[in-house]
Write a protein that holds these residues in place. Structure first.
Motif, PDB file in Angstrom:
ATOM      1  N   ARG A  41       0.836  -1.201   0.000  1.00 23.57           N
ATOM      2  CA  ARG A  41       0.000   0.000   0.000  1.00 23.57           C
ATOM      3  C   ARG A  41       0.864   1.240   0.000  1.00 23.57           C
ATOM      4  N   GLU A  45      -2.455   5.510   2.207  1.00 23.94           N
ATOM      5  CA  GLU A  45      -3.413   4.435   2.456  1.00 23.94           C
ATOM      6  C   GLU A  45      -3.084   3.693   3.742  1.00 23.94           C
ATOM      7  N   LYS A  46      -1.800   3.398   3.935  1.00 22.24           N
ATOM      8  CA  LYS A  46      -1.394   2.718   5.171  1.00 22.24           C
ATOM      9  C   LYS A  46      -1.742   3.555   6.396  1.00 22.24           C
ATOM     10  N   THR A  48      -3.980   6.041   6.764  1.00 20.10           N
ATOM     11  CA  THR A  48      -5.421   6.183   6.978  1.00 20.10           C
ATOM     12  C   THR A  48      -6.034   4.896   7.511  1.00 20.10           C
ATOM     13  N   TYR A  49      -5.715   3.786   6.871  1.00 21.63           N
ATOM     14  CA  TYR A  49      -6.287   2.504   7.265  1.00 21.63           C
ATOM     15  C   TYR A  49      -5.835   2.111   8.667  1.00 21.63           C
ATOM     16  N   SER A  50      -4.531   2.198   8.917  1.00 20.28           N
ATOM     17  CA  SER A  50      -3.987   1.740  10.199  1.00 20.28           C
ATOM     18  C   SER A  50      -4.447   2.600  11.364  1.00 20.28           C
ATOM     19  N   GLY A  52      -7.103   4.586  11.540  1.00 15.25           N
ATOM     20  CA  GLY A  52      -8.543   4.414  11.742  1.00 15.25           C
ATOM     21  C   GLY A  52      -8.880   3.098  12.407  1.00 15.25           C
ATOM     22  N   LEU A  53      -8.201   2.038  11.972  1.00 17.22           N
ATOM     23  CA  LEU A  53      -8.456   0.721  12.550  1.00 17.22           C
ATOM     24  C   LEU A  53      -8.054   0.668  14.018  1.00 17.22           C
ATOM     25  N   THR A 104       0.236   4.332  16.479  1.00 13.67           N
ATOM     26  CA  THR A 104       0.192   3.744  15.145  1.00 13.67           C
ATOM     27  C   THR A 104       0.612   4.746  14.085  1.00 13.67           C
TER      28      THR A 104
END
Length: 170
Positions: A41, A45-46, A48-50, A52-53, A104
């Protein structure tokens, strides 16, 4: 160039009439050809995804932990009991969510930087990025002990998660 306000009707503008059609270009044969291979990624993207998760997981797990403490504390009436559960949930949930999201964010940044500098992608990157992220999170502490604890725990957690992802368990 014609204008739809001057003509009183809607018709296709000249720029769209003379636009090249897509028939002249070669279309990808499958969805697999649309994605880059071997790069993972992208950084945004990494991030935002990480973040948020982990914020969501921290919020849920901290809220659950706080809720259990509220149940244990209890209350004299049902309203006081509910108030105790909600107060405890809202005390621990957002705190753990924010903390895990910030660590994170530091981890993803350091992991990307270390991968770029070393030009390798292995578990050592994850462990060192986790160590830096935990230490950087507690850098303003008055003692070295919280920095060391957060560094060690973050290095272990992120190295473990990276290993589980690489082996296909997550």
């Amino acid at each position: 160039m014609t204008d739809y306000l001057s003509t009183g009707g809607i018709r296709s503008p000249d720029i769209l009439v003379n636009a090249p059609r897509a028939g002249g270009r070669e279309q990808p044969a499958s969805k697999d050809e649309l994605y880059l291979e071997g790069y993972g990624r992208q950084f945004g993207e990494k991030m935002t995804y990480s973040v948020g998760l982990t914020y969501g997981l921290g919020l849920l797990s901290g809220g659950f932990y706080g809720g259990m403490l509220g149940v244990r504390q209890g209350g004299a009436t049902s309203k006081l009991f509910l108030n105790s559960v909600l107060n405890s949930s809202t005390r621990y949930g957002p705190a753990l969510g924010n903390q895990s999201a910030i660590i994170t964010m530091f981890y993803v940044s350091f992991h990307s930087l270390i991968s770029w500098v070393r030009d390798e992608d292995d578990v050592l990157n994850a462990a060192s990025a986790g160590m830096l992220a935990g230490g950087f999170y507690k850098i303003a502490a008055r003692s070295w002990q919280p920095v060391a604890k957060y560094s060690a725990v973050s290095a272990g957690v992120f190295a473990g998660l990276d290993t589980l992802v690489r082996q296909g368990y997550l």
